[in-house]
Every structure is written in structure tokens, then in C-alpha cells.
Design a protein around this motif. Structure first.
Motif, PDB file in Angstrom:
ATOM      1  N   MET A   1       0.847  -1.113  -0.095  1.00  0.00           N
ATOM      2  CA  MET A   1       0.120  -0.078   0.216  1.00  0.00           C
ATOM      3  C   MET A   1       0.814   1.961   0.276  1.00  0.00           C
ATOM      4  SD  MET A   1      -3.459  -0.079   2.735  1.00  0.00           S
ATOM      5  CE  MET A   1      -5.009   0.256   2.152  1.00  0.00           C
ATOM      6  N   LYS A   2       0.492   2.062  -0.798  1.00  0.00           N
ATOM      7  CA  LYS A   2       1.381   3.234  -0.727  1.00  0.00           C
ATOM      8  C   LYS A   2       0.456   4.457  -0.002  1.00  0.00           C
ATOM      9  CE  LYS A   2       4.435   3.840  -3.528  1.00  0.00           C
ATOM     10  NZ  LYS A   2       4.847   4.740  -5.566  1.00  0.00           N
ATOM     11  N   PHE A   3       1.432   5.746   0.089  1.00  0.00           N
ATOM     12  CA  PHE A   3       0.585   6.156   0.631  1.00  0.00           C
ATOM     13  C   PHE A   3       0.174   7.717   0.065  1.00  0.00           C
ATOM     14  CE2 PHE A   3       1.269  11.420   2.762  1.00  0.00           C
ATOM     15  CZ  PHE A   3      -0.146  11.072   3.441  1.00  0.00           C
ATOM     16  N   GLN A   4      -0.189   8.111  -0.471  1.00  0.00           N
ATOM     17  CA  GLN A   4      -1.388   9.310  -1.157  1.00  0.00           C
ATOM     18  C   GLN A   4      -1.933  10.196  -0.516  1.00  0.00           C
ATOM     19  OE1 GLN A   4      -2.972   7.004  -4.293  1.00  0.00           O
ATOM     20  NE2 GLN A   4      -1.063   6.870  -5.243  1.00  0.00           N
ATOM     21  N   GLY A   5      -1.752  10.711   0.871  1.00  0.00           N
ATOM     22  CA  GLY A   5      -2.991  11.518   1.354  1.00  0.00           C
ATOM     23  C   GLY A   5      -3.959  10.485   1.858  1.00  0.00           C
ATOM     24  N   SER A   6      -5.153  11.668   2.181  1.00  0.00           N
ATOM     25  CA  SER A   6      -6.900  10.915   2.068  1.00  0.00           C
ATOM     26  C   SER A   6      -8.063  11.938   2.333  1.00  0.00           C
ATOM     27  CB  SER A   6      -6.467  10.860   3.913  1.00  0.00           C
ATOM     28  OG  SER A   6      -6.247  11.208   4.779  1.00  0.00           O
ATOM     29  N   ASP A   7      -9.021  11.010   2.990  1.00  0.00           N
ATOM     30  CA  ASP A   7      -9.829  12.259   1.931  1.00  0.00           C
ATOM     31  C   ASP A   7      -9.825  13.065   3.465  1.00  0.00           C
ATOM     32  OD1 ASP A   7     -10.723  11.228   0.797  1.00  0.00           O
ATOM     33  OD2 ASP A   7     -12.556  10.302   2.305  1.00  0.00           O
ATOM     34  N   ASN A   8      -9.170  13.386   4.069  1.00  0.00           N
ATOM     35  CA  ASN A   8      -8.617  14.571   5.913  1.00  0.00           C
ATOM     36  C   ASN A   8      -7.441  14.990   5.645  1.00  0.00           C
ATOM     37  OD1 ASN A   8     -11.353  14.414   6.489  1.00  0.00           O
ATOM     38  ND2 ASN A   8     -10.462  12.190   7.925  1.00  0.00           N
ATOM     39  N   VAL A  19       6.901   9.788   3.437  1.00  0.00           N
ATOM     40  CA  VAL A  19       6.375   8.393   4.181  1.00  0.00           C
ATOM     41  C   VAL A  19       6.275   7.502   3.504  1.00  0.00           C
ATOM     42  CG1 VAL A  19       3.707   7.981   4.305  1.00  0.00           C
ATOM     43  CG2 VAL A  19       4.793   9.925   5.056  1.00  0.00           C
ATOM     44  N   ASN A  20       6.873   6.956   2.079  1.00  0.00           N
ATOM     45  CA  ASN A  20       6.080   5.329   1.731  1.00  0.00           C
ATOM     46  C   ASN A  20       7.620   5.131   1.599  1.00  0.00           C
ATOM     47  OD1 ASN A  20       3.546   5.628   0.136  1.00  0.00           O
ATOM     48  ND2 ASN A  20       4.505   7.077  -0.995  1.00  0.00           N
ATOM     49  N   ALA A  21       8.674   5.627   1.634  1.00  0.00           N
ATOM     50  CA  ALA A  21      10.082   5.297   1.923  1.00  0.00           C
ATOM     51  C   ALA A  21      10.143   5.194   3.623  1.00  0.00           C
ATOM     52  CB  ALA A  21      11.381   6.451   2.266  1.00  0.00           C
ATOM     53  N   ALA A  22       9.969   6.026   4.158  1.00  0.00           N
ATOM     54  CA  ALA A  22       9.667   5.427   5.287  1.00  0.00           C
ATOM     55  C   ALA A  22       8.835   3.750   6.187  1.00  0.00           C
ATOM     56  CB  ALA A  22       9.212   6.243   6.941  1.00  0.00           C
ATOM     57  N   ILE A  23       8.000   3.697   4.719  1.00  0.00           N
ATOM     58  CA  ILE A  23       7.433   2.490   4.411  1.00  0.00           C
ATOM     59  C   ILE A  23       8.001   1.428   3.919  1.00  0.00           C
ATOM     60  CG2 ILE A  23       5.119   1.533   3.875  1.00  0.00           C
ATOM     61  CD1 ILE A  23       3.388   3.708   4.583  1.00  0.00           C
ATOM     62  N   THR A  24       8.788   1.427   3.226  1.00  0.00           N
ATOM     63  CA  THR A  24       9.087   0.932   2.647  1.00  0.00           C
ATOM     64  C   THR A  24      10.456   0.080   3.286  1.00  0.00           C
ATOM     65  OG1 THR A  24       8.176   1.454   0.211  1.00  0.00           O
ATOM     66  CG2 THR A  24      10.517   0.282   0.806  1.00  0.00           C
ATOM     67  N   MET A  50       1.923   1.434   7.682  1.00  0.00           N
ATOM     68  CA  MET A  50       3.177   0.615   7.534  1.00  0.00           C
ATOM     69  C   MET A  50       2.260  -1.063   8.073  1.00  0.00           C
ATOM     70  SD  MET A  50       5.522   3.060   9.485  1.00  0.00           S
ATOM     71  CE  MET A  50       7.004   3.591   8.275  1.00  0.00           C
ATOM     72  N   HIS A  51       1.282  -0.823   9.087  1.00  0.00           N
ATOM     73  CA  HIS A  51       1.078  -2.435   9.693  1.00  0.00           C
ATOM     74  C   HIS A  51      -0.497  -2.322   9.147  1.00  0.00           C
ATOM     75  CE1 HIS A  51       4.542  -1.952  12.281  1.00  0.00           C
ATOM     76  NE2 HIS A  51       3.924  -0.750  13.148  1.00  0.00           N
ATOM     77  N   PRO A  52      -0.036  -3.036   7.954  1.00  0.00           N
ATOM     78  CA  PRO A  52      -2.261  -3.310   7.217  1.00  0.00           C
ATOM     79  C   PRO A  52      -2.743  -5.024   7.959  1.00  0.00           C
ATOM     80  CG  PRO A  52      -0.106  -4.325   5.518  1.00  0.00           C
ATOM     81  CD  PRO A  52       0.899  -2.908   6.620  1.00  0.00           C
TER      82      PRO A  52
END
Length: 163
Positions: A1-8, A19-24, A50-52
Motif C-alpha cells: 500500500m502506498k501513501f497518497q494522502g487521504s480525504d482529511n 512517508v512511502n520511504a519510511a513505510i518501505t 505500515m501494519h496493514p
């Protein structure tokens, strides 16, 4: 899963990259922003990415605590006093309860240097596999630290207030 922002939370390209580098890489992350900008909501979203498969999420609220109280909240205490004044046995700290998940530390830059050192050492031990058991004795996946601040990290490092 990749971070792309959210509705909020509308994310910039730089934020998505970090964020995606930290997740990976499964690395700690410092979220900086002005008060009221949604840092904690972003941290919770990062935790889910990070913990799906799930995993505990602990939040250490250390505002107004002494260094000794911070250490007890983060690492636990041999004894503690409950609200009614009675004394109880071992209480695990937020770091232990977050094993296999994430620990959100608000105002990370406000931690005294000795608390920063203890936290850094414990996270390094986990990364190197020296502290790989949870409180139940089962192998653990360590903890993802997500620090929050509205402070100036380069200035704190320059003034030797942050390691």
C-alpha cells in the motif's frame, strides 16, 4: 500500500516520498506541523499503512512529565500506584505494548537527552535483533516510532537539544 494522502489530509509530493520511504524501509518517521494540522491523524494513517495486517498502536503522552516519569511511561515500572493509592506490580511501558505495531510520541523534540538516548538505544537493539521478544515471550517485529512535533528539528540538533 502506498501513501497518497487521504480525504482529511492533502499530501505534497515531498511528504508522500518521505512517508512511502519510511513505510518501505520500515524506519521511524518524524511528522512536523503546526498545532491543529492533523499530525496525529496522519500518524494513525501511517500506522495502518505500515501494519496493514493490524498491530498495536500506542500513544505516549509525555507532556508535563519529568524525565523519570517519561522513562517509566515508555519503558515500564517495577511498581506503580493506581488512582486509589494502592501499589501494584510490574506495568509494561508503551514501547513494550507497541511491539509489532507503532508508537506515537507527541512533541518528540521536547524529550530530554537522556530519554532520547534510552529510546534510541532500545530501538537500535530491536533493529539489530537483540531485543526480539515481546512481553509474552514471543518473537516480536519491533516497534515503528512515529514522532510528532511543531518544533524546528535542525535548530534543536544545532543547539544539541536533539540527538
Amino acid at each position: 500500500m502506498k501513501f497518497q494522502g487521504s480525504d482529511n489530509y492533502v499530501a505534497t509530493q515531498d511528504l508522500m516520498l518521505a512517508v512511502n520511504a519510511a513505510i518501505t524501509l520500515k524506519r521511524p518517521l518524524l511528522v512536523k506541523g503546526e498545532p491543529g494540522t492533523g499530525k496525529e491523524g496522519l500518524a494513525r494513517l501511517i500506522h495502518r499503512l505500515m501494519h496493514p495486517g493490524g498491530g498495536p498502536l500506542e500513544r505516549a503522552n509525555l507532556a508535563g512529565c519529568t524525565a523519570d516519569e517519561m522513562l517509566k511511561l515508555l519503558f515500564g515500572a517495577d511498581t506503580y500506584r493506581s488512582g486509589d493509592g494502592s501499589i501494584h506490580g510490574v506495568r509494561s511501558g508503551a514501547l513494550m505494548r507497541a511491539q509489532g505495531g507503532s508508537l506515537i510520541v507527541d512533541e518528540l523534540l521536547a524529550l530530554p537527552l537522556d530519554v532520547q538516548r534510552h529510546l534510541g538505544e532500545r530501538l537500535s537493539e530491536q533493529r539489530l535483533g537483540k531485543d526480539s521478544r515481546s512481553s509474552s515471550g514471543q518473537p516480536s517485529n519491533g516497534v515503528t516510532l512515529i514522532g510528532l512535533t511543531d518544533g524546528n528539528l535542525p535548530r534543536a540538533v544545532q543547539q544539541k537539544l536533539f540527538r
